[in-house]
Motif scaffolding. Sequence first.
Motif, PDB file in Angstrom:
ATOM      1  N   ALA A 161      -4.408   2.670  -5.481  1.00 22.80           N
ATOM      2  CA  ALA A 161      -5.311   3.492  -4.671  1.00 22.80           C
ATOM      3  C   ALA A 161      -5.793   4.722  -5.448  1.00 22.80           C
ATOM      4  O   ALA A 161      -6.898   5.207  -5.222  1.00 22.80           O
ATOM      5  CB  ALA A 161      -4.618   3.918  -3.384  1.00 22.80           C
ATOM      6  N   ALA A 162      -4.960   5.201  -6.382  1.00 25.49           N
ATOM      7  CA  ALA A 162      -5.322   6.365  -7.188  1.00 25.49           C
ATOM      8  C   ALA A 162      -6.216   5.993  -8.372  1.00 25.49           C
ATOM      9  O   ALA A 162      -6.609   6.856  -9.147  1.00 25.49           O
ATOM     10  CB  ALA A 162      -4.061   7.064  -7.686  1.00 25.49           C
TER      11      ALA A 162
ATOM     12  N   LYS B   1       0.174   2.772  -4.261  1.00 27.01           N
ATOM     13  CA  LYS B   1      -0.371   4.133  -4.359  1.00 27.01           C
ATOM     14  C   LYS B   1      -1.045   4.344  -5.714  1.00 27.01           C
ATOM     15  O   LYS B   1      -2.072   5.015  -5.801  1.00 27.01           O
ATOM     16  CB  LYS B   1       0.734   5.159  -4.130  1.00 27.01           C
TER      17      LYS B   1
ATOM     18  N   ASP C  31       0.819  -1.214   0.000  1.00 31.57           N
ATOM     19  CA  ASP C  31       0.000   0.000   0.000  1.00 31.57           C
ATOM     20  C   ASP C  31       0.853   1.264   0.000  1.00 31.57           C
ATOM     21  O   ASP C  31       0.447   2.286  -0.561  1.00 31.57           O
ATOM     22  CB  ASP C  31      -0.944   0.016   1.208  1.00 31.57           C
ATOM     23  N   GLN C  32       2.035   1.202   0.607  1.00 32.51           N
ATOM     24  CA  GLN C  32       2.932   2.360   0.667  1.00 32.51           C
ATOM     25  C   GLN C  32       3.868   2.449  -0.536  1.00 32.51           C
ATOM     26  O   GLN C  32       4.557   3.446  -0.719  1.00 32.51           O
ATOM     27  CB  GLN C  32       3.763   2.319   1.967  1.00 32.51           C
ATOM     28  N   SER C  33       3.874   1.413  -1.376  1.00 34.97           N
ATOM     29  CA  SER C  33       4.761   1.396  -2.540  1.00 34.97           C
ATOM     30  C   SER C  33       4.152   2.211  -3.685  1.00 34.97           C
ATOM     31  O   SER C  33       2.976   2.582  -3.655  1.00 34.97           O
ATOM     32  CB  SER C  33       4.981  -0.044  -3.015  1.00 34.97           C
ATOM     33  N   ALA C  34       4.963   2.481  -4.712  1.00 33.95           N
ATOM     34  CA  ALA C  34       4.468   3.195  -5.891  1.00 33.95           C
ATOM     35  C   ALA C  34       3.325   2.420  -6.548  1.00 33.95           C
ATOM     36  O   ALA C  34       2.342   3.011  -6.997  1.00 33.95           O
ATOM     37  CB  ALA C  34       5.609   3.407  -6.892  1.00 33.95           C
TER      38      ALA C  34
END
Length: 173
Positions: free
Chosen positions: A115-116, A112, A106-109
């Motif tokens: 999530a976008a 993200k 979830d914190q990786s490119a």
Amino acid sequence: MGSSATRRLPFVSSFRTALSAILLAGLFTLVGVMPSFAVENEDCLECHGTEAPVIDGELFTKTIHGQNELACIDCHGDWDEDTHPDQKMAKVACGDCHDDKQEDYDQSAHGKGLAAGMDDVPRCQDCHGWHNIFPADDHRSQIYPLNVVETCGKCHSDQLMAEKHAIDVPDPY
């Protein structure tokens, strides 16, 4: 003495009622999940040994999930005997068991990007495999150090993908 015995009867009655309710709830729960426990990997492989998606059962037993004796339904929990094979099964949610890795993703490119709303970012299976997941230190793993270039290169060497997402791809020469 008679009044003391009378006072205990409501407690005993309440206790019996509560115990009965708990036992019945447990029985209903057990009956509800028993069909899932009755499904063995061999049952799934009767079809999926030759029909899409084709699974190599022998190879699966050597994977990290096979070595940990996971059943197909441990990941494919929405399987239903009454509607399969016509039902569209939900995507496997690896983060249900691998919550620490899900947080990293979830914190990786890639995470993200997902999530976008990007629909073409890799998910767990794209890098780790589907039914052929081996530990990272196993040469058969898609994320084994000597295999990472090929695994990541499936997307990162795609010029259209690199341009679409502004991925900097250095010139190797």
